[in-house]
Motif scaffolding. Structure first.
Motif, PDB file in Angstrom:
ATOM      1  N   UNK A 194       0.632  -1.377   0.049  1.00 26.67           N
ATOM      2  CA  UNK A 194       0.003  -0.074   0.033  1.00 26.67           C
ATOM      3  C   UNK A 194       0.922   1.185  -0.123  1.00 26.67           C
ATOM      4  N   UNK A 195       1.849   1.354   0.988  1.00 23.23           N
ATOM      5  CA  UNK A 195       2.755   2.355   0.843  1.00 23.23           C
ATOM      6  C   UNK A 195       3.475   2.489  -0.321  1.00 23.23           C
ATOM      7  N   UNK A 196       3.966   1.410  -0.936  1.00 27.31           N
ATOM      8  CA  UNK A 196       4.784   1.433  -2.181  1.00 27.31           C
ATOM      9  C   UNK A 196       3.859   2.017  -3.504  1.00 27.31           C
ATOM     10  N   UNK A 197       2.677   1.530  -3.414  1.00 22.49           N
ATOM     11  CA  UNK A 197       1.595   2.095  -4.660  1.00 22.49           C
ATOM     12  C   UNK A 197       1.283   3.538  -4.419  1.00 22.49           C
ATOM     13  N   UNK A 198       1.114   3.924  -3.134  1.00 25.28           N
ATOM     14  CA  UNK A 198       0.624   5.381  -2.864  1.00 25.28           C
ATOM     15  C   UNK A 198       1.690   6.415  -2.769  1.00 25.28           C
ATOM     16  N   UNK A 199       2.962   5.739  -2.578  1.00 25.58           N
ATOM     17  CA  UNK A 199       3.947   6.992  -2.487  1.00 25.58           C
ATOM     18  C   UNK A 199       5.148   6.723  -3.491  1.00 25.58           C
ATOM     19  N   UNK A 200       5.388   5.888  -4.028  1.00 26.89           N
ATOM     20  CA  UNK A 200       6.546   5.527  -5.076  1.00 26.89           C
ATOM     21  C   UNK A 200       5.843   5.031  -6.477  1.00 26.89           C
ATOM     22  N   UNK A 234       1.871   5.128 -10.687  1.00 27.24           N
ATOM     23  CA  UNK A 234       1.062   4.930 -11.659  1.00 27.24           C
ATOM     24  C   UNK A 234       0.355   3.686 -11.714  1.00 27.24           C
ATOM     25  N   UNK A 235       0.559   3.020 -10.709  1.00 24.29           N
ATOM     26  CA  UNK A 235      -0.340   1.750 -10.254  1.00 24.29           C
ATOM     27  C   UNK A 235      -1.335   2.192  -9.342  1.00 24.29           C
ATOM     28  N   UNK A 236      -2.464   2.239  -9.885  1.00 21.97           N
ATOM     29  CA  UNK A 236      -3.650   2.922  -9.072  1.00 21.97           C
ATOM     30  C   UNK A 236      -4.134   1.997  -8.087  1.00 21.97           C
ATOM     31  N   UNK A 237      -4.702   2.504  -7.088  1.00 15.28           N
ATOM     32  CA  UNK A 237      -5.331   1.565  -5.815  1.00 15.28           C
ATOM     33  C   UNK A 237      -6.726   0.945  -6.537  1.00 15.28           C
ATOM     34  N   UNK A 238      -6.888  -0.090  -6.350  1.00 13.72           N
ATOM     35  CA  UNK A 238      -8.035  -0.929  -7.156  1.00 13.72           C
ATOM     36  C   UNK A 238      -7.696  -2.118  -7.719  1.00 13.72           C
ATOM     37  N   UNK A 239      -8.160  -2.633  -8.756  1.00 17.21           N
ATOM     38  CA  UNK A 239      -7.937  -3.785  -9.741  1.00 17.21           C
ATOM     39  C   UNK A 239      -6.483  -3.767  -9.812  1.00 17.21           C
ATOM     40  N   UNK A 240      -5.645  -2.779 -10.481  1.00 19.43           N
ATOM     41  CA  UNK A 240      -4.473  -2.793 -10.687  1.00 19.43           C
ATOM     42  C   UNK A 240      -3.497  -3.424  -9.800  1.00 19.43           C
TER      43      UNK A 240
END
Length: 312
Positions: free
Chosen positions: A150-156, A159-165
């Motif tokens: 979660x921290x990796x996707x939201x901070x770094x 381009x990988x959006x929360x949700x299905x990806x």
């Protein structure tokens, strides 16, 4: 009966009564482990009875969770927003679960198979150390991995959006160990003789892998695909952390969220029954498919495969 000094010592054989009595000479104290047998049945009842009750009341005609009011499928396909078929959130949860399971399986299995073949063919200390990566998801707590993703996707990796990806990416990371370990064990049991024979007959290295090795790996590939699919259907922690809206929440998250908010009911029992049914069907298909693909084979001992995986 013992003889005098200087003569051979002889003993009389145990009687059948002595043999039959546990704890006596010649007896087997583990011949009838009543305690372990009783604990096993207690565990089975403790696990299955609550599930059976939940499944039973998903077919209850009324909304009661304690009183049986007749058989009905209204909570599955009945008209109105109370059924799984016509309730938008419950219906979307089923679709989202199947989408995540299919996408994760399609992406995870080829990567895991390639990883297993690469580690098996790469002979070095580095390759032996990378065997630890294959059991990564079995060692690290799932909650810790979910928070880190979660921290990796939201901070770094924004381009990988929360949700299905993000959910698919997290599930691939979590489940990649299944195909890697299963295919690796199959590779150890097969050996390298078939691949080397194909190369001696003129096949290229890639051709030997594709035409000889991959068909022999099909039972393991199929079994790993079924395990990844079933594991994705039942997953909760990763998808709960990486989902964005209610439209991206699978069945496990929807069931937990509603029960935690005190909104339980037969419709949620029906949704849980659907999730259970999907997992059981996947396991049954996997069992039948693996037995059919590996028919006529004599598997080698599991010790050889496990020691090969561990790099011993």
């Amino acid at each position: 009966m013992a003889s005098t000094v200087g003569e051979s010592v002889t003993t009389s054989p145990p009687t059948p009564a002595q043999i039959a009595r546990p704890g006596r000479a010649g007896g087997n104290p583990w011949r009838r482990p009543w305690a372990m047998e009783g604990f096993t049945w207690l565990y089975i009842l403790w696990t299955i009875v609550p599930i059976a009750i939940a499944v039973l009341f998903s077919f209850n005609k009324g909304a009661s969770q304690a009183t049986w009011q007749g058989f009905s499928t209204k909570w599955y396909i009945g008209r109105g927003v109370t059924s799984v078929l016509h309730n938008p959130s419950l219906h979307q949860a089923v679709i989202q679960t199947l989408v995540l399971a299919v996408l994760t399986t399609v992406i995870c299995v080829p990567i895991g198979v390639g990883f297993a073949i690469g580690i098996d063919r790469w002979r070095s200390r580095t390759a032996n150390g990378l065997n630890i990566v294959m059991i990564f998801s079995f060692v690290i707590p799932e909650l810790l991995l979910a928070v880190a993703l979660f921290l990796l996707v939201t901070q770094a990796l924004t381009f990988i959006r929360l949700g299905t990806p993000a959910e698919v990416a997290g599930l691939v990371v979590w489940n990649i160990s299944w195909p890697a370990i299963i295919v690796r064990a199959r590779l150890v049991s097969i050996g390298r003789s078939y691949e080397e024979a194909a190369c001696d007959l003129g096949a290229s290295r890639l051709g030997a892998i594709w035409r000889v090795l991959v068909p022999m790996l099909l039972p393991a590939i199929f079994a790993s695909a079924v395990l990844v699919f079933a594991s994705t259907v039942d997953d909760f922690v990763i998808v709960e952390q990486l989902s964005s809206t209610s439209n991206t929440q699978p069945m496990s998250v929807v069931i937990y969220s509603n029960v935690h908010a005190g909104l339980s009911g037969p419709a949620l029992n029906a949704l849980a029954t659907i999730m259970l049914f999907i997992s059981l069907v996947a396991a049954l298909i996997g069992f039948i498919g693996y037995r059919w693909m590996s028919r006529g084979e004599r598997t080698k001992g599991g010790t050889e495969a496990l020691t090969g995986i561990a790099g011993i």
